[in-house]
Design a protein around this motif. Structure first.
Motif, PDB file in Angstrom:
ATOM      1  N   THR A   1      18.070  48.032  23.168  1.00 40.16           N
ATOM      2  CA  THR A   1      17.089  47.525  22.198  1.00 40.16           C
ATOM      3  C   THR A   1      17.354  48.029  20.787  1.00 40.16           C
ATOM      4  OG1 THR A   1      15.575  49.325  22.751  1.00 40.16           O
ATOM      5  CG2 THR A   1      15.266  47.239  23.918  1.00 40.16           C
ATOM      6  N   TYR A   2      18.132  49.106  20.651  1.00 39.54           N
ATOM      7  CA  TYR A   2      18.476  49.611  19.318  1.00 39.54           C
ATOM      8  C   TYR A   2      19.739  48.950  18.756  1.00 39.54           C
ATOM      9  CZ  TYR A   2      14.877  53.069  19.969  1.00 39.54           C
ATOM     10  OH  TYR A   2      13.671  53.680  20.167  1.00 39.54           O
ATOM     11  N   CYS A   3      20.418  48.178  19.570  1.00 43.09           N
ATOM     12  CA  CYS A   3      21.581  47.422  19.111  1.00 43.09           C
ATOM     13  C   CYS A   3      21.686  46.152  19.955  1.00 43.09           C
ATOM     14  CB  CYS A   3      22.852  48.256  19.206  1.00 43.09           C
ATOM     15  SG  CYS A   3      24.216  47.575  18.246  1.00 43.09           S
ATOM     16  N   PRO A   4      20.721  45.258  19.779  1.00 44.41           N
ATOM     17  CA  PRO A   4      20.653  44.089  20.664  1.00 44.41           C
ATOM     18  C   PRO A   4      21.861  43.152  20.573  1.00 44.41           C
ATOM     19  CG  PRO A   4      19.023  43.932  18.893  1.00 44.41           C
ATOM     20  CD  PRO A   4      19.635  45.294  18.812  1.00 44.41           C
ATOM     21  N   GLU A   5      22.556  43.163  19.443  1.00 43.98           N
ATOM     22  CA  GLU A   5      23.716  42.282  19.301  1.00 43.98           C
ATOM     23  C   GLU A   5      24.932  42.830  20.032  1.00 43.98           C
ATOM     24  OE1 GLU A   5      22.380  44.058  16.836  1.00 43.98           O
ATOM     25  OE2 GLU A   5      21.416  42.711  15.425  1.00 43.98           O
ATOM     26  N   GLY A   6      24.908  44.094  20.361  1.00 50.55           N
ATOM     27  CA  GLY A   6      26.033  44.758  21.004  1.00 50.55           C
ATOM     28  C   GLY A   6      26.796  45.608  20.012  1.00 50.55           C
ATOM     29  N   ALA A   7      27.019  46.854  20.339  1.00 54.26           N
ATOM     30  CA  ALA A   7      27.692  47.790  19.436  1.00 54.26           C
ATOM     31  C   ALA A   7      29.138  47.396  19.180  1.00 54.26           C
ATOM     32  CB  ALA A   7      27.628  49.201  20.010  1.00 54.26           C
ATOM     33  N   ASP A   8      29.723  46.625  20.072  1.00 57.18           N
ATOM     34  CA  ASP A   8      31.088  46.162  19.826  1.00 57.18           C
ATOM     35  C   ASP A   8      31.153  45.288  18.577  1.00 57.18           C
ATOM     36  OD1 ASP A   8      29.554  44.253  21.254  1.00 57.18           O
ATOM     37  OD2 ASP A   8      31.352  43.302  22.070  1.00 57.18           O
ATOM     38  N   LEU A   9      30.127  44.505  18.327  1.00 62.76           N
ATOM     39  CA  LEU A   9      30.092  43.609  17.174  1.00 62.76           C
ATOM     40  C   LEU A   9      30.091  44.368  15.849  1.00 62.76           C
ATOM     41  CD1 LEU A   9      29.667  40.694  16.014  1.00 62.76           C
ATOM     42  CD2 LEU A   9      27.228  41.209  16.104  1.00 62.76           C
ATOM     43  N   HIS A  10      29.252  45.390  15.744  1.00 62.01           N
ATOM     44  CA  HIS A  10      29.100  46.114  14.476  1.00 62.01           C
ATOM     45  C   HIS A  10      30.085  47.271  14.302  1.00 62.01           C
ATOM     46  CE1 HIS A  10      25.536  43.891  13.526  1.00 62.01           C
ATOM     47  NE2 HIS A  10      25.001  44.207  14.679  1.00 62.01           N
ATOM     48  N   TYR A  11      30.544  47.845  15.395  1.00 66.45           N
ATOM     49  CA  TYR A  11      31.374  49.046  15.298  1.00 66.45           C
ATOM     50  C   TYR A  11      32.705  48.902  16.029  1.00 66.45           C
ATOM     51  CZ  TYR A  11      26.813  50.702  13.876  1.00 66.45           C
ATOM     52  OH  TYR A  11      25.609  50.820  13.232  1.00 66.45           O
ATOM     53  N   GLY A  12      32.666  48.489  17.270  1.00 62.25           N
ATOM     54  CA  GLY A  12      33.873  48.444  18.092  1.00 62.25           C
ATOM     55  C   GLY A  12      34.959  47.560  17.531  1.00 62.25           C
ATOM     56  N   THR A  13      34.640  46.304  17.254  1.00 63.98           N
ATOM     57  CA  THR A  13      35.638  45.374  16.730  1.00 63.98           C
ATOM     58  C   THR A  13      36.065  45.742  15.314  1.00 63.98           C
ATOM     59  OG1 THR A  13      34.847  43.624  18.189  1.00 63.98           O
ATOM     60  CG2 THR A  13      36.135  42.944  16.265  1.00 63.98           C
ATOM     61  N   PRO A  14      35.122  45.985  14.371  1.00 65.46           N
ATOM     62  CA  PRO A  14      35.553  46.338  13.010  1.00 65.46           C
ATOM     63  C   PRO A  14      36.411  47.596  12.941  1.00 65.46           C
ATOM     64  CG  PRO A  14      33.227  45.775  13.007  1.00 65.46           C
ATOM     65  CD  PRO A  14      33.674  45.840  14.450  1.00 65.46           C
ATOM     66  N   LEU A  15      36.154  48.567  13.816  1.00 64.64           N
ATOM     67  CA  LEU A  15      36.914  49.821  13.803  1.00 64.64           C
ATOM     68  C   LEU A  15      38.129  49.791  14.730  1.00 64.64           C
ATOM     69  CD1 LEU A  15      33.957  52.356  13.825  1.00 64.64           C
ATOM     70  CD2 LEU A  15      35.532  51.908  11.948  1.00 64.64           C
ATOM     71  N   GLY A  16      38.266  48.723  15.510  1.00 62.09           N
ATOM     72  CA  GLY A  16      39.377  48.652  16.459  1.00 62.09           C
ATOM     73  C   GLY A  16      39.293  49.724  17.526  1.00 62.09           C
ATOM     74  N   LEU A  17      38.082  50.032  17.967  1.00 63.18           N
ATOM     75  CA  LEU A  17      37.879  51.110  18.931  1.00 63.18           C
ATOM     76  C   LEU A  17      38.149  50.660  20.356  1.00 63.18           C
ATOM     77  CD1 LEU A  17      34.507  52.540  17.568  1.00 63.18           C
ATOM     78  CD2 LEU A  17      36.814  53.398  17.143  1.00 63.18           C
ATOM     79  N   ASP A  18      38.528  51.616  21.170  1.00 58.83           N
ATOM     80  CA  ASP A  18      38.571  51.446  22.605  1.00 58.83           C
ATOM     81  C   ASP A  18      37.114  51.339  23.048  1.00 58.83           C
ATOM     82  OD1 ASP A  18      39.477  51.390  25.213  1.00 58.83           O
ATOM     83  OD2 ASP A  18      39.916  53.536  25.305  1.00 58.83           O
ATOM     84  N   LEU A  19      36.795  50.395  23.917  1.00 56.80           N
ATOM     85  CA  LEU A  19      35.400  50.122  24.280  1.00 56.80           C
ATOM     86  C   LEU A  19      35.147  50.311  25.766  1.00 56.80           C
ATOM     87  CD1 LEU A  19      35.012  46.738  22.369  1.00 56.80           C
ATOM     88  CD2 LEU A  19      34.232  48.982  21.602  1.00 56.80           C
ATOM     89  N   ASP A  20      33.985  50.882  26.061  1.00 52.63           N
ATOM     90  CA  ASP A  20      33.471  50.917  27.428  1.00 52.63           C
ATOM     91  C   ASP A  20      32.045  50.394  27.399  1.00 52.63           C
ATOM     92  OD1 ASP A  20      35.695  51.953  28.765  1.00 52.63           O
ATOM     93  OD2 ASP A  20      35.106  54.017  28.363  1.00 52.63           O
ATOM     94  N   LEU A  21      31.822  49.248  28.013  1.00 55.79           N
ATOM     95  CA  LEU A  21      30.490  48.670  28.143  1.00 55.79           C
ATOM     96  C   LEU A  21      29.913  49.102  29.480  1.00 55.79           C
ATOM     97  CD1 LEU A  21      28.156  46.760  27.390  1.00 55.79           C
ATOM     98  CD2 LEU A  21      29.508  44.899  28.387  1.00 55.79           C
ATOM     99  N   VAL A  22      28.736  49.713  29.433  1.00 55.76           N
ATOM    100  CA  VAL A  22      28.065  50.150  30.654  1.00 55.76           C
ATOM    101  C   VAL A  22      27.027  49.096  31.019  1.00 55.76           C
ATOM    102  CG1 VAL A  22      26.645  51.939  31.714  1.00 55.76           C
ATOM    103  CG2 VAL A  22      28.442  52.570  30.080  1.00 55.76           C
ATOM    104  N   ALA A  23      27.296  48.364  32.081  1.00 53.33           N
ATOM    105  CA  ALA A  23      26.398  47.304  32.527  1.00 53.33           C
ATOM    106  C   ALA A  23      25.023  47.873  32.859  1.00 53.33           C
ATOM    107  CB  ALA A  23      26.983  46.591  33.738  1.00 53.33           C
ATOM    108  N   GLY A  24      23.991  47.267  32.283  1.00 60.67           N
ATOM    109  CA  GLY A  24      22.626  47.702  32.544  1.00 60.67           C
ATOM    110  C   GLY A  24      22.277  49.036  31.920  1.00 60.67           C
ATOM    111  N   GLY A  25      23.091  49.528  30.999  1.00 58.01           N
ATOM    112  CA  GLY A  25      22.917  50.869  30.442  1.00 58.01           C
ATOM    113  C   GLY A  25      21.827  51.013  29.399  1.00 58.01           C
TER     114      GLY A  25
END
Length: 117
Positions: free
Chosen positions: A63-87
Motif C-alpha cells: 500500500t506504500y508503493c501500489p505501482e510497484g517498487a520496480d517501476l520507481h526504483y528497480g528499473t530506473p536504477l537497473g537493480l537486481d529485483l526480488d518480488l515477494v508474492a503476497g508480501g
C-alpha cells in the motif's frame, strides 16, 4: 526498509562504503508526496548506484508503493529485483519479522530473497 531506502538514495556520495546493499520496500514518490511530514525527505534523491551491488526486494500489494517498487526504483536504477508474492510492505505484521531468506542473502549474495519461510 521503506524510508531507509530513500535515506540511502538521498545520501548520494556521502553513503557509507559498502560492497552490497539490500533495499527493501521503498515507498512510492506519490505516497511520500502525500504525507507532509516526509514529503521533503523524498526530494533530491540520487538515483545512481555506482560501485555497489544493490538489490531491491519488494512485495506485491504494498500500500506504500501500489505501482510497484520496480517501476520507481528497480528499473530506473537497473537493480537486481526480488518480488515477494503476497508480501505487502514486508513488515512483521505481514509475516516478515525474522526472515531467514535475508540471512541467507547476507551469507551468500547469490541467494534470492523469497517469502518468510
Amino acid at each position: 526498509h521503506s524510508l531507509s531506502v530513500l535515506l540511502w538514495l538521498r545520501a548520494g556520495g556521502r553513503r557509507p562504503r559498502a560492497d552490497r546493499v539490500l533495499l527493501v520496500a521503498p515507498p512510492s514518490p506519490g505516497v511520500t508526496a502525500g504525507i507532509p511530514e516526509i514529503a521533503a525527505f523524498a526530494e533530491g534523491l540520487d538515483l545512481a548506484e555506482e560501485g555497489v551491488a544493490a538489490r531491491l526486494v519488494y512485495g506485491d500489494g504494498d500500500t506504500y508503493c501500489p505501482e510497484g517498487a520496480d517501476l520507481h526504483y528497480g528499473t530506473p536504477l537497473g537493480l537486481d529485483l526480488d518480488l515477494v508474492a503476497g508480501g505487502g510492505h514486508l513488515t512483521p505484521d505481514s509475516g516478515f519479522g525474522p526472515w531467514p531468506a535475508v540471512l541467507r542473502w547476507c551469507e551468500n549474495p547469490e541467494t534470492r530473497i523469497t517469502g518468510a519461510e
